[in-house]
Design an enzyme around this catalytic site. Structure first.
Site, PDB file in Angstrom:
ATOM      1  CG  ASN A  37     -11.393  47.118  10.043  1.00 30.31           C
ATOM      2  OD1 ASN A  37     -11.023  47.664  11.075  1.00 30.31           O
ATOM      3  ND2 ASN A  37     -10.731  46.129   9.478  1.00 30.31           N
ATOM      4  CD  GLU A  63      -5.173  45.036   7.682  1.00 30.34           C
ATOM      5  OE1 GLU A  63      -5.701  45.527   8.699  1.00 30.34           O
ATOM      6  OE2 GLU A  63      -5.427  45.436   6.528  1.00 30.34           O
ATOM      7  CD  GLU A  69     -11.959  42.372   4.700  1.00 23.76           C
ATOM      8  OE1 GLU A  69     -12.522  43.464   4.579  1.00 23.76           O
ATOM      9  OE2 GLU A  69     -11.021  42.176   5.496  1.00 23.76           O
ATOM     10  N   GLY A  73      -6.642  47.614   0.657  1.00 32.17           N
ATOM     11  CA  GLY A  73      -5.785  48.800   0.717  1.00 32.17           C
ATOM     12  C   GLY A  73      -4.933  49.008  -0.525  1.00 32.17           C
ATOM     13  CE  LYS A 106      -8.267  47.609   7.216  1.00 32.93           C
ATOM     14  NZ  LYS A 106      -7.560  47.132   6.037  1.00 32.93           N
ATOM     15  CG  HIS A 114      -8.777  42.125   8.916  1.00 30.57           C
ATOM     16  ND1 HIS A 114      -7.584  42.412   8.300  1.00 30.57           N
ATOM     17  CD2 HIS A 114      -9.718  42.881   8.293  1.00 30.57           C
ATOM     18  CE1 HIS A 114      -7.801  43.308   7.343  1.00 30.57           C
ATOM     19  NE2 HIS A 114      -9.088  43.609   7.323  1.00 30.57           N
ATOM     20  N   GLY A 147     -12.568  49.447   4.708  1.00 25.94           N
ATOM     21  CA  GLY A 147     -11.402  49.956   5.429  1.00 25.94           C
ATOM     22  C   GLY A 147     -11.217  51.438   5.178  1.00 25.94           C
ATOM     23  CB  SER A 188      -9.880  48.493  -3.080  1.00 31.88           C
ATOM     24  OG  SER A 188      -8.543  48.396  -2.624  1.00 31.88           O
TER      25      SER A 188
HETATM   26  P1  13P Z   1      -9.766  48.691   2.351  1.00 29.11           P
HETATM   27  O1  13P Z   1     -11.218  49.039   2.151  1.00 29.11           O
HETATM   28  O2  13P Z   1      -8.939  49.841   2.839  1.00 29.11           O
HETATM   29  O3  13P Z   1      -9.188  48.005   1.148  1.00 29.11           O
HETATM   30  O4  13P Z   1      -9.716  47.621   3.549  1.00 29.11           O
HETATM   31  C1  13P Z   1     -10.593  46.550   3.542  1.00 29.11           C
HETATM   32  C2  13P Z   1     -10.509  45.881   4.846  1.00 29.11           C
HETATM   33  O5  13P Z   1      -9.486  45.314   5.199  1.00 29.11           O
HETATM   34  C3  13P Z   1     -11.684  45.948   5.729  1.00 29.11           C
HETATM   35  O6  13P Z   1     -11.556  45.075   6.798  1.00 29.11           O
END
Ligand code: 13P
Length: 252
Positions: free
Chosen positions: A9, A100, A170, A176, A11, A98, A237, A216
Site C-alpha cells: 500500500n 486512515e 492492521e 507507521g 498510500k 483502511h 505500507g 510496521s
Molecule cells: P506501515 O507498514 O507503514 O506500518 O503501514 C501499514 C499499512 O497501513 C498498510 O496498509
C-alpha cells in the site's frame, strides 16, 4: 489451499517518475525469484499510477489494486472513482476500510460494506482492513472492535461472496510507528477473526479466506509474523516504497 498474499500500500507517496522507477525495480526483482504458486504479490499505488502499474503487471507476476473506491455506482459524485471504472481499467483489487480512511475521511462500517458490495459487483477483490486503536487495546476491547468491523462490513455477504474477500488486520498502533504486533498478538487476532468467520459461514469457508497482517511489517520481522498458521501474508505500507525492502518481505 488459501493464498499467501503480500500487498504493498503505497498510500499518498511517489511522483510519476519515482513510481516508474519503483515498478521497474520490482519487476526486475520479481523476475529473479521463484515464488510458490500460492503466493500472490499485489501493488496498490495511487490512482494516477494505476495504469502504469497495470502495464508493468502485464509482463510480470503481480496484481494491481487501488487504495480506495466509491460506495456509489456512478453519477454526480465529484472526485470519486467507481468500481466499474477500476474494473474497466483491468484493476484487480482494492483496499477498503483502511484506518486512515476511517479516521481522516469518516469511512464507517456501513460505507465499508457498500464499497465491498460495489467491488464484488464489478468482480474486484476487496482487501478489507480492520484493527483497533491503542486506547482500545489498552482497555482490552480489541476483539469487540474488530468483531463489529467484520460483522458490519462483511457479514451481509453470502458464503460464496465472502470467499472473494481478503481481510487485513492492521492494529492502528502499529501502523507507521515502528511498533509491530508480536507474532503472538497477530496470531491471536487472526485466529479470532477466522473463528468469527467459521461461526458464521462454517470452517470450510473460513479456511479459504486469506487474513493479512499490517503494521510496521519489515524484512526483519516478516518471517516470524508469517510463520503463524492464521497469518496469510501482509499489507505493507512504508516498506513497500523500496523494492529491496518489499522484496525482502515477499521472499520471507
Ligand atoms: P506501515 O507498514 O507503514 O506500518 O503501514 C501499514 C499499512 O497501513 C498498510 O496498509
Amino acid at each position: 489451499m488459501r493464498k499467501h498474499i503480500i500487498a504493498g500500500n503505497w498510500k499518498m507517496n511517489k511522483n510519476f517518475s519515482e513510481a516508474d522507477d519503483l515498478l521497474n525495480d520490482l519487476m526486475e526483482q520479481l523476475e529473479n525469484v521463484k515464488l510458490p504458486r500460492e503466493t500472490q504479490v499485489i501493488v496498490c499505488p495511487p490512482f494516477p499510477f494505476l495504469e502504469m502499474a497495470s502495464d508493468y503487471a502485464n509482463d510480470s507476476y503481480f496484481l494491481v489494486g487501488a487504495q480506495n473506491v466509491s460506495d456509489k455506482e456512478s453519477g454526480a459524485y465529484t472526485g470519486e472513482v467507481s468500481a466499474e471504472m477500476l474494473a474497466s481499467c483491468e484493476i484487480d483489487c482494492c483496499i477498503v476500510g483502511h484506518s486512515e480512511r476511517r479516521s481522516y475521511y469518516g469511512e464507517t462500517n456501513a460505507i465499508v460494506a457498500a464499497k465491498v458490495d460495489q467491488l464484488l459487483k464489478h468482480d474486484l477483490m476487496p482487501i478489507m482492513c480492520c484493527g483497533e486503536v491503542l486506547a482500545e487495546r489498552e482497555a482490552n476491547r480489541q476483539f469487540d472492535v474488530v468483531k463489529s468491523q467484520i460483522e458490519e462490513g462483511l457479514f451481509h455477504l453470502s458464503a460464496d461472496d465472502i470467499k472473494r474477500v481478503v481481510i487485513a488486520y492492521e492494529p492502528v498502533w502499529a501502523i507507521g510507528t515502528g511498533r509491530t504486533a508480536t507474532p503472538e498478538q497477530a496470531q491471536e487476532m487472526h485466529h479470532y477473526i477466522r473463528t468469527l468467520l467459521a461461526e458464521k459461514y462454517g470452517s470450510a469457508v473460513a479456511d479459504e479466506i486469506s487474513i493479512l497482517y499490517g503494521g510496521s511489517c519489515k524484512p526483519s520481522n516478516a518471517k516470524e509474523l508469517f510463520a503463524n498458521p492464521d497469518v496469510d501474508g501482509g499489507l505493507i505500507g512504508g516498506a513497500s516504497l523500496k523494492a529491496d525492502d518489499f522484496m525482502g518481505i515477499v521472499t520471507a
